[in-house]
Enzyme design. Structure first.
Site, PDB file in Angstrom:
ATOM      1  N   LYS A 123    -108.321 -19.922  21.489  1.00 61.47           N
ATOM      2  CA  LYS A 123    -108.286 -19.841  20.015  1.00 61.47           C
ATOM      3  C   LYS A 123    -109.582 -19.584  19.157  1.00 61.47           C
ATOM      4  O   LYS A 123    -109.475 -18.922  18.284  1.00 61.47           O
ATOM      5  CB  LYS A 123    -107.480 -20.907  19.309  1.00 61.47           C
ATOM      6  CG  LYS A 123    -106.002 -20.838  19.743  1.00 61.47           C
ATOM      7  CD  LYS A 123    -105.251 -21.715  18.697  1.00 61.47           C
ATOM      8  CE  LYS A 123    -103.546 -21.445  18.888  1.00 61.47           C
ATOM      9  NZ  LYS A 123    -102.976 -22.184  17.715  1.00 61.47           N
ATOM     10  N   LYS A 206     -99.174 -14.508  28.724  1.00 65.85           N
ATOM     11  CA  LYS A 206     -98.102 -15.606  27.970  1.00 65.85           C
ATOM     12  C   LYS A 206     -97.219 -14.735  27.016  1.00 65.85           C
ATOM     13  O   LYS A 206     -98.167 -13.952  26.039  1.00 65.85           O
ATOM     14  CB  LYS A 206     -98.812 -16.782  27.717  1.00 65.85           C
ATOM     15  CG  LYS A 206     -97.858 -17.988  27.405  1.00 65.85           C
ATOM     16  CD  LYS A 206     -98.460 -19.301  27.004  1.00 65.85           C
ATOM     17  CE  LYS A 206     -99.004 -18.985  25.449  1.00 65.85           C
ATOM     18  NZ  LYS A 206     -99.493 -20.019  24.881  1.00 65.85           N
ATOM     19  N   LYS A 209     -96.080 -15.610  20.057  1.00 68.37           N
ATOM     20  CA  LYS A 209     -95.745 -15.375  18.603  1.00 68.37           C
ATOM     21  C   LYS A 209     -96.959 -14.417  18.098  1.00 68.37           C
ATOM     22  O   LYS A 209     -96.928 -13.958  17.234  1.00 68.37           O
ATOM     23  CB  LYS A 209     -95.879 -16.565  17.657  1.00 68.37           C
ATOM     24  CG  LYS A 209     -94.665 -17.609  17.972  1.00 68.37           C
ATOM     25  CD  LYS A 209     -94.302 -18.672  17.242  1.00 68.37           C
ATOM     26  CE  LYS A 209     -95.347 -19.851  17.555  1.00 68.37           C
ATOM     27  NZ  LYS A 209     -94.860 -21.078  16.694  1.00 68.37           N
TER      28      LYS A 209
HETATM   29  P1  AMP Z   1     -96.469 -23.059  19.919  1.00 70.48           P
HETATM   30  O1  AMP Z   1     -95.676 -21.891  19.674  1.00 70.48           O
HETATM   31  O2  AMP Z   1     -97.735 -22.606  20.550  1.00 70.48           O
HETATM   32  O3  AMP Z   1     -96.439 -24.189  18.917  1.00 70.48           O
HETATM   33  O4  AMP Z   1     -95.523 -23.613  21.095  1.00 70.48           O
HETATM   34  C1  AMP Z   1     -94.340 -24.343  21.057  1.00 70.48           C
HETATM   35  C2  AMP Z   1     -93.658 -24.848  22.268  1.00 70.48           C
HETATM   36  O5  AMP Z   1     -93.423 -23.726  22.979  1.00 70.48           O
HETATM   37  C3  AMP Z   1     -94.765 -25.449  23.251  1.00 70.48           C
HETATM   38  O6  AMP Z   1     -93.899 -26.634  23.871  1.00 70.48           O
HETATM   39  C4  AMP Z   1     -95.192 -24.529  24.191  1.00 70.48           C
HETATM   40  O7  AMP Z   1     -95.550 -24.992  25.562  1.00 70.48           O
HETATM   41  C5  AMP Z   1     -93.892 -23.372  24.359  1.00 70.48           C
HETATM   42  N1  AMP Z   1     -94.067 -22.299  24.532  1.00 70.48           N
HETATM   43  C6  AMP Z   1     -94.628 -21.192  23.810  1.00 70.48           C
HETATM   44  N2  AMP Z   1     -94.938 -20.060  24.441  1.00 70.48           N
HETATM   45  C7  AMP Z   1     -94.189 -20.464  25.611  1.00 70.48           C
HETATM   46  C8  AMP Z   1     -94.033 -19.328  26.648  1.00 70.48           C
HETATM   47  N3  AMP Z   1     -94.471 -18.017  26.531  1.00 70.48           N
HETATM   48  N4  AMP Z   1     -93.320 -19.840  27.564  1.00 70.48           N
HETATM   49  C9  AMP Z   1     -93.007 -21.055  27.763  1.00 70.48           C
HETATM   50  N5  AMP Z   1     -93.003 -22.015  26.811  1.00 70.48           N
HETATM   51  C10 AMP Z   1     -93.843 -21.732  25.780  1.00 70.48           C
END
Ligand code: AMP
Ligand code: TRP
Length: 345
Positions: A123, A206, A209
């Site tokens: 990041k 990956k 968002k």
């Molecule tokens: P974040 O959007 O980074 O706050 O992620 C929120 C949750 O979603 C966390 O538990 C991440 O590990 C999970 N997560 C985000 N992107 C992915 C992905 N591409 N595959 C699986 N889990 C994800």
């Protein structure tokens, strides 16, 4: 979660997890996190799910957009099946003990530990000098979220594994330094076919968002036509699907679509391949699109409906925050006592 997990800790089982209110929820968040939050709630364990707004501002957020995204994530939680009567749902900033415990952990964690965090390196990019101090200290606040609730189990996607290890290190160091057995050493719960959902455009990245290409992900706010188009255009290879999971070796895009299909349909990748092995993607993709639409459209519709009543969302978050404070505040006070802070009255 197994019986042996809970047998190892004197703390009663309690699940905690959080998601940042940044951009829109995508399929990776849903399959890797929210869908599993719902399963744990429905298994009857005590569950606490947070919208981590203080984490979000470690990178710049427009205030109006942050408010909107916080409410939309709350709507996404509820539309996916989280029930405010059975799970505590709240936004982090409404339970101040999290940030306060985060400060204590800033003094427990070591610079060296945080310097190794790959999410910070990703990041912050090349210009680390310009990253906020909050971005560097981010994992300490995450540890505080979990430990302020004495949570024992934390469902997350694969990318959070390193942060969970740091949380465990903080719990152990605090307990050792102060000679107490106060914080549980929480277990990550990283399970299922979709712990790492990959981009639809590049099977080595990956799904995120924040990816600039909207075609790389399925958003929970996408309509049926958009979902169908994104799956139709998803990158694949020219070979038919293999008949077992060993045949997915070296085929990142094929593996990703099979994993998505398995997670959406509540079955294993092997079962998906038993049905579709030998068939071309032209047969597999329409089925996958139908499945994704059937699973996601009701959630999208419910999110839209909930977003029409912002006051109700704020009320639910306020009620959740009251319950969250009742858990975290006494734990913070006990922590202050252990550390040697005077509390008068
Ligand atoms: P974040 O959007 O980074 O706050 O992620 C929120 C949750 O979603 C966390 O538990 C991440 O590990 C999970 N997560 C985000 N992107 C992915 C992905 N591409 N595959 C699986 N889990 C994800
Ligand atoms: N760091 C997590 C993410 O980016 C979000 C998060 C903050 C979290 N606090 C948490 C996840 C506590 C689990 C438990 O996805």
């Amino acid at each position: 979660m197994t019986d042996t997990d809970t047998a190892r800790t004197p703390h009663p089982p309690r699940v905690f997890s959080g998601i940042q209110p940044t951009n829109r929820l995508q399929l990776g968040n849903y399959l890797g996190a929210v869908k599993r939050f719902v399963e744990m709630q429905n298994a009857g364990v005590e569950t606490i799910y947070c919208i981590v707004d203080l984490h979000a501002i470690t990178v710049w957020q427009e205030p109006e957009e942050l408010r909107r995204a916080t409410r939309e994530l709350a709507a996404g939680y509820i539309a996916s099946g989280l029930d405010p009567a059975r799970s505590i749902l709240f936004n982090q900033s409404q339970s101040p003990a999290h940030a306060q415990l985060g400060w204590i952990f800033n003094c427990v964690a070591r610079m060296g530990w945080l310097s190794r965090m790959t999410q910070f390196k990703d990041k912050a990019g090349r210009n680390r000098e310009a990253a906020s101090v909050g971005l560097f200290a981010y994992p300490n606040l995450m540890a505080a979220d979990i430990l302020a609730c004495h949570a024992t189990h934390v469902p997350v996607g694969e990318d959070q594994k390193q942060h969970l290890e740091l949380t465990r290190d903080i719990a152990v160091k605090f307990n050792t330094d102060y000679g107490v057995d106060f914080f549980p050493v929480p277990e990550p719960v990283i399970e299922g076919a979709a712990t790492r959902v990959m981009s639809l455009r590049d099977g080595t990245r990956k799904m995120s968002k924040s990816d600039p290409s909207d075609m790389s992900r399925i958003n929970l706010t996408d309509d049926a036509d958009t979902i169908a188009r994104k799956i139709r255009k998803a990158k694949t290879d020219p070979e038919p699907l293999p008949s077992d999971t060993a045949g997915l070796e070296g085929r990142a895009e094929a593996r990703n679509l099979v994993n998505i299909c398995a997670a959406l349909g509540d079955r294993s990748p092997a079962e998906v391949l038993a049905e579709f092995g030998g068939r071309p993607f032209s047969a597999f993709k329409p089925m996958l699109a139908d499945l994704a639409i059937a699973r996601l459209s009701p959630i999208t519709a419910e999110m839209t409906r909930l977003m029409g009543d912002v006051a109700e969302i704020d009320r639910i978050l306020g009620e959740g925050a009251e319950k969250a404070r009742a858990i975290a505040q006494p734990i913070l006070e006990q922590t202050y006592d252990i550390v040697g802070m005077i509390r008068s009255g």
